[in-house]
Structures are given as C-alpha cells and as structure tokens.
Design a protein around this motif. Structure first.
Motif, mmCIF file in Angstrom:
data_model
loop_
_atom_site.group_PDB
_atom_site.id
_atom_site.type_symbol
_atom_site.label_atom_id
_atom_site.label_comp_id
_atom_site.label_asym_id
_atom_site.label_seq_id
_atom_site.Cartn_x
_atom_site.Cartn_y
_atom_site.Cartn_z
ATOM 1 N N LEU A 183 1.064 -1.336 -0.052
ATOM 2 C CA LEU A 183 -0.147 -0.006 0.094
ATOM 3 C C LEU A 183 0.882 1.118 -0.060
ATOM 4 C CD1 LEU A 183 -2.590 -1.089 2.710
ATOM 5 C CD2 LEU A 183 -2.813 -1.108 0.184
ATOM 6 N N ALA A 184 1.843 1.344 0.552
ATOM 7 C CA ALA A 184 2.725 2.396 0.683
ATOM 8 C C ALA A 184 4.439 2.110 0.658
ATOM 9 C CB ALA A 184 2.293 2.766 2.308
ATOM 10 N N PRO A 185 4.631 1.838 -0.727
ATOM 11 C CA PRO A 185 5.891 1.616 -0.893
ATOM 12 C C PRO A 185 6.834 2.642 -0.456
ATOM 13 C CG PRO A 185 4.799 1.789 -3.221
ATOM 14 C CD PRO A 185 3.738 1.735 -2.034
ATOM 15 N N ALA A 186 6.416 3.984 -0.897
ATOM 16 C CA ALA A 186 7.114 5.109 -0.484
ATOM 17 C C ALA A 186 7.481 5.360 0.992
ATOM 18 C CB ALA A 186 6.648 6.369 -1.028
ATOM 19 N N LEU A 187 6.719 4.855 1.803
ATOM 20 C CA LEU A 187 6.925 5.012 3.184
ATOM 21 C C LEU A 187 8.145 3.963 3.788
ATOM 22 C CD1 LEU A 187 3.397 5.483 4.834
ATOM 23 C CD2 LEU A 187 5.284 7.465 4.538
ATOM 24 N N LEU A 188 8.001 2.848 2.890
ATOM 25 C CA LEU A 188 8.790 1.779 3.423
ATOM 26 C C LEU A 188 10.181 1.642 2.734
ATOM 27 C CD1 LEU A 188 6.897 -1.493 4.142
ATOM 28 C CD2 LEU A 188 7.625 0.289 5.850
ATOM 29 N N ALA A 189 10.368 2.945 1.717
ATOM 30 C CA ALA A 189 11.218 2.786 0.984
ATOM 31 C C ALA A 189 12.834 2.875 1.721
ATOM 32 C CB ALA A 189 11.374 3.788 -0.157
ATOM 33 N N PRO A 190 13.774 2.175 1.393
ATOM 34 C CA PRO A 190 14.926 2.329 2.181
ATOM 35 C C PRO A 190 15.534 3.767 2.174
ATOM 36 C CG PRO A 190 15.425 1.019 0.059
ATOM 37 C CD PRO A 190 13.824 1.379 0.121
ATOM 38 N N ALA A 191 16.291 4.097 3.116
ATOM 39 C CA ALA A 191 17.119 5.185 2.990
ATOM 40 C C ALA A 191 17.754 5.232 1.870
ATOM 41 C CB ALA A 191 17.780 5.374 4.418
ATOM 42 N N PRO A 192 17.987 6.445 1.337
ATOM 43 C CA PRO A 192 18.978 6.540 0.096
ATOM 44 C C PRO A 192 20.331 5.766 0.401
ATOM 45 C CG PRO A 192 18.019 8.581 0.464
ATOM 46 C CD PRO A 192 17.595 7.605 1.510
ATOM 47 N N GLY A 193 20.850 5.011 -0.427
ATOM 48 C CA GLY A 193 22.211 4.235 -0.041
ATOM 49 C C GLY A 193 22.186 2.900 0.739
#
Ligand code: URA
Length: 261
Positions: free
Chosen positions: A49-59
C-alpha cells in the motif's frame, strides 16, 4: 455451458493475461463479480500500500551490496532487502544460474513467469533460445556461462522495469559483477545495457560494439551488448546481427586465451 459462454470465458482469460494477471495467487478462485464481495485479505505487508513509506534510506542498497563479500552473501543480502514492492507480487527471487566464476557473465533484464516459478534466470522460451545461441559457439551454462538479471524479482505481467527500479537494484548488480569476476560481460537487451553502461542509447546502436565497465573494486571488464533473445523471437531478421555478435564474442574469447571454443 454452450459454445458462446465458453468463447466469452476464453476471451475474458485472454484479456486478463494481456493485462498481466497471468498467475494464480490463491488456491480457490474468487468471483469478484458477486454483489457482496468477500472481505479482502489484509496485504502481506504494508509495502503493497505504501511503498514510498517503506522505501529504504538512500544508499541502503549500496551499503548492503558493498557489505557482501561473496556471491552467497550477496544473495542473502538481496533476499533480505525489502526496499521494493516487486517482492510482494513475485513468487521467488531469481539470483543466478550457471557457474559462479565462469569466464562469461550474461546479464538480462528481469525474470519472467517461468523464471519466477523456477527461481532461475533464462529458463523460459527466450532462455532456451539464449542457450542455443551460446551453444552455437561452444558455450554452455554448465561450463563457461554465469547468468543473472538487472532485477531479481519478476515485474508483474512482465512489464519493462522502470528507471527507478533499475536504479534501486543497480548497486546489487554492480556488486554481483564484481564478485562473479567474469572475463567478459554480455549485456542482453536495452535494460542491462543502459543500466551498466550508464547511457540512454538504445541496444540497436550499442549492440556489437565492444566497450568496458569498471567495477567498484577496480576490475576493468570487456563488455559486449547484444540483442535480447526475446527481441530475436519477435524479430527473426535481427538474428543475422546476433550471429555476428556471437562470432565477435567467440573471437574475443579465443584471441584473449579465455576460452578455446
Ligand atoms: N528475460 C530476461 O531478461 N531474463 C530472464 O531471466 C528471462 C527472460
């Protein structure tokens, strides 16, 4: 059921396949045309539902990949990486096939339905063509080839991976190449060629022209971009160029004393 019902059902199935709904996810069918649909299952994880929220920190991908000291550690790091919702719709992760450390590494785009089911790259129809192509110059995945993809998870409906997906998995792919230490890298199709060469040029221009990539640990590896076998199945006339590219690979392996095919 009469013949027209049957035809209508087949047409509905065809339409679902064309839309990418080509895998059974539940044991029992669900009739979504019912007036009161059954209660929906909660998604396996909120990532759907919320890929952006769970997206890993850059790097995060870069540091996970860099921390892998062996191919097995890289496979485990990828298994544990939850930064992409693709893993929610795929069945199995597809890491590699062939011989780790083989002289020729082939990189494709992403798993399709057959690869997703078997957990190995290039096992479907286009993979069978790929095997025949390499066999014609004396190379096989039992001896001289190691195969992987840009994406380890199947994109639903076999759609082309998006730029963001490619960028997300690129650190893993670069580490994969560095750890596999091939003498020659073959990039099959647009997606791996653009990803690893960092160019927007298409495969029609890139194919057949030798270039090189430098890995993060300083190896300089000769690279040959070639047409993807799925493209060759749709465009048999392009097999002429594909054959020229295979001969060029064979010559390079022979002249470099890498494989006497
Ligand atoms: N196409 C790819 O690019 N990779 C596979 O593994 C299968 C089909």
């Amino acid at each position: 059921m009469d013949a027209s019902d049957r035809q209508a059902l087949i047409a509905a199935l065809d339409w679902q396949c064309a839309m990418g709904a080509d895998e059974a996810l539940l044991d029992a069918p669900q009739d979504r045309t019912l007036a009161a649909p059954p209660p929906r299952r909660a998604p396996a994880t909120p990532a759907l539902l919320a890929p952006a929220l769970l997206a890993p920190a850059p790097g995060a991908a870069a540091s996970l990949a860099a921390g892998a000291a062996t191919l097995e550690a890289l496979r485990a790091a990828l298994e544990g990486f939850d930064g992409s919702p693709l893993r929610e719709t795929a069945t199995r992760m597809v890491f590699s096939d062939g011989v780790p450390g083989a002289p020729v590494m082939v990189v494709g785009e992403a798993p399709g339905a057959d690869e997703d089911r078997q957990g190995k790259p290039f096992v479907g129809v286009s993979g069978q063509l790929l095997d025949r192509m390499f066999a014609s110059i004396g190379l096989s995945r039992a001896e001289q080839l190691y195969l992987a993809n840009v994406l380890p998870w199947r994109p639903p409906g076999n759609r082309t991976p998006g730029d963001a997906e490619v960028a997300l998995f690129l650190p893993f792919l670069r580490r994969h190449v560095a750890l596999a230490r091939p003498r020659v890298l073959v990039l099959a199709g647009n997606v791996p060629a653009k990803a690893l060469l960092g160019t927007r040029e298409g495969i029609t221009r890139l194919r057949g022209k030798w270039t090189q990539v430098e890995t993060d640990d300083g190896q300089v590896i000769p690279v040959l971009p070639v047409f993807h076998p799925a493209y060759l199945l749709r465009n048999p006339l392009a097999k002429r160029e594909a054959w020229a590219d295979l001969l060029s690979l064979k010559r390079r392996l022979k002249d470099g004393g890498i494989v006497a095919t």
